[in-house]
Design an enzyme around this catalytic site. Structure first.
Site, PDB file in Angstrom:
ATOM      1  N   LYS A   1       0.803  -1.157  -0.266  1.00 13.22           N
ATOM      2  CA  LYS A   1       0.055   0.089  -0.079  1.00 13.22           C
ATOM      3  C   LYS A   1       0.972   1.203  -0.170  1.00 13.22           C
ATOM      4  CE  LYS A   1      -3.616  -0.199   2.780  1.00 13.22           C
ATOM      5  NZ  LYS A   1      -4.314  -0.426   4.059  1.00 13.22           N
TER       6      LYS A   1
ATOM      7  N   HIS B   1      -7.869 -11.678   4.049  1.00 16.97           N
ATOM      8  CA  HIS B   1      -7.414 -11.239   5.222  1.00 16.97           C
ATOM      9  C   HIS B   1      -7.488 -12.046   6.265  1.00 16.97           C
ATOM     10  CE1 HIS B   1      -5.495  -7.202   4.427  1.00 16.97           C
ATOM     11  NE2 HIS B   1      -5.810  -6.935   5.538  1.00 16.97           N
TER      12      HIS B   1
ATOM     13  N   HIS C   1       3.174  -2.864   8.668  1.00 10.49           N
ATOM     14  CA  HIS C   1       2.212  -1.913   8.896  1.00 10.49           C
ATOM     15  C   HIS C   1       3.003  -0.618   9.241  1.00 10.49           C
ATOM     16  CE1 HIS C   1      -0.802  -5.020  11.235  1.00 10.49           C
ATOM     17  NE2 HIS C   1      -1.201  -4.718   9.835  1.00 10.49           N
TER      18      HIS C   1
ATOM     19  N   TYR D   1      -4.622  -6.880  17.548  1.00 14.24           N
ATOM     20  CA  TYR D   1      -4.265  -8.198  17.544  1.00 14.24           C
ATOM     21  C   TYR D   1      -4.032  -8.504  19.208  1.00 14.24           C
ATOM     22  CZ  TYR D   1      -3.832  -8.699  12.795  1.00 14.24           C
ATOM     23  OH  TYR D   1      -4.143  -8.497  11.466  1.00 14.24           O
TER      24      TYR D   1
END
Length: 411
Positions: free
Chosen positions: A284, A355, A381, A390
């Site tokens: 991304k 995902h 990330h 998480y």
């Protein structure tokens, strides 16, 4: 398929205006991996078109979509039109234009009101904001939907927009999309309204009038599969078939490296460095990372590329299973691979997208003792708080934080 197979076609009559270009079209569909029977049918269709144009004395430079439609009607009246004929003629027409044989059509000046209102915004998304085509197309889709909702098919008067128009549209969309999808709609509208205000199309900056969407980031728990369920998922792939080899490699990339669906779609042959055992991942925000290739992932990739992947000019690693041979269209194709594997394995989680395997990897790492920072590094990330979700699946750690119930329990 034999090389040069399409040169074997012989004309029973002298060639017409298309005659010199049919062999090149044959080479094109040969490279696209069509079965011989399908390829032969496409070539015969173009030969029939060539003879039809010759009988009507239509020049090559005059051939366009309109003549293709007339030819299809002619074949339909004779009962010889097949389902794939329109597609074949569209591809052949594109082939002629790319070869410079016939001109491209003039720009369409009869654009819809939505198109005219968003042309500048579309250019802004690409040139100024540098959004990827997938994201910019989503933004344009949402904005056009809003303009159609407000103005219908009539003229679009942006200076007549109001905060009430935005609220009504967002309430309407909220009935059909998820909170996450509604947030994307809101982002698209704000971006468009800021652009329109800066360009002077609207007198007030209405971006702040787009209602916010309540979608708390940590309100849910990531859905995941247990390690034994992941292995069962992988075992369902038929590794003796080309599709099974492809799907097995895709599932391993998702499960072992936690790749996103879009990252798998855009993987190219040049991204694999076999000597160093590394994979270039385009993530991304145009981010690029090099990840080590686990042994089982490398073996699956090598097996698919050597034995299962169709031979064609495309450099994408993962290709369609049917002709024309080209890369997978989008992330939905990867999600479909996961859904089908879940069905074969008899697993029915509430979330079935790609995902699911990314979440499963993070959960397994966390329960194996990895820190959130380490998980964030593996998942690539950009922000540390993205990984914090998480912490909710680490039940053993959460139990240590839980306070005892007043009174020591129930009586």
């Amino acid at each position: 398929m034999e090389a040069g197979h399409f040169q074997k076609f012989q004309y029973h009559q002298p060639a017409g205006p298309l005659g010199r270009h049919i062999a090149g079209f044959g080479e094109l569909i040969e490279k696209q991996g069509y079965p011989r029977s399908t390829a032969n049918r496409k070539i015969r269709l173009v030969i029939d078109l060539d003879q039809w144009l010759k009988r009507r004395k239509i020049e090559l430079t005059d051939y366009d979509e309109n003549w293709a439609a007339v030819f299809l009607d002619y074949r339909s009246e004779r009962g010889s039109c097949c389902r794939g004929d329109p597609t074949t003629l569209r591809v052949f027409l594109s082939h002629l234009r790319e070869a410079g044989v016939i001109p491209y059509p003039a720009a369409n000046i009869n654009q819809s009101p939505q198109d005219r209102a968003t042309n500048g915004f579309a250019l802004h998304l690409v040139t100024e904001r540098a959004l990827k085509p997938v994201t910019s197309n989503i933004y344009l889709f949402e904005v056009r939907r809003f303009l159609s909702h407000r103005f219908g098919t009539g003229s679009i008067l942006l200076d007549k927009l109001s905060a009430q128009d935005l609220s009504r549209f967002m309430l309407c969309r909220a009935r059909t999309v998820s909170p996450r999808g509604l947030r994307l709609t809101a982002s698209a509208l704000r971006s468009f309204l800021r652009f329109a205000y800066q360009r002077g199309d609207i007198p007030l900056d209405l971006a702040h009038s787009v209602p916010p969407v309540a979608n708390w980031r940590f309100s849910g728990v990531p859905k995941f599969l247990a390690p034994e369920q992941i292995e069962e998922l992988l075992r369902t792939c038929d590794r003796g078939s080309s599709v099974g080899q492809r799907d097995f490699a895709i599932l391993l990339l998702l499960a072992r490296l936690g790749l996103r669906a879009g990252e798998v779609v855009h993987m190219r042959l040049d991204d694999i460095d076999w000597d160093s055992g590394e994979l270039l991942v385009r993530g991304k925000g145009s981010r690029e990372d090099r990840l080590p290739i686990p042994r089982d992932v490398g073996k699956a990739l090598a097996t698919y590329i050597r034995h299962g992947r169709p031979r064609c000019s495309s450099r994408h690693i993962f290709l369609r299973s049917k002709a024309p041979c080209r890369g997978l269209a989008n992330s939905v194709c990867i999600c479909n691979v996961v859904r089908k594997a879940l069905g074969r394995a008899g697993l029915d989680p509430s979330f079935k997208g790609s995902h699911l395997l990314r979440h499963s990897l993070a959960t397994r790492m966390l329960r194996g003792g990895a820190t959130l920072a380490e998980i964030g590094t593996i998942l690539r990330h950009r922000l540390p708080n993205t990984t914090e979700i998480y912490s909710k699946v680490n039940l053993s750690a959460l139990r240590g934080l839980a306070q005892p119930w007043p009174g020591g329990g129930y009586e």
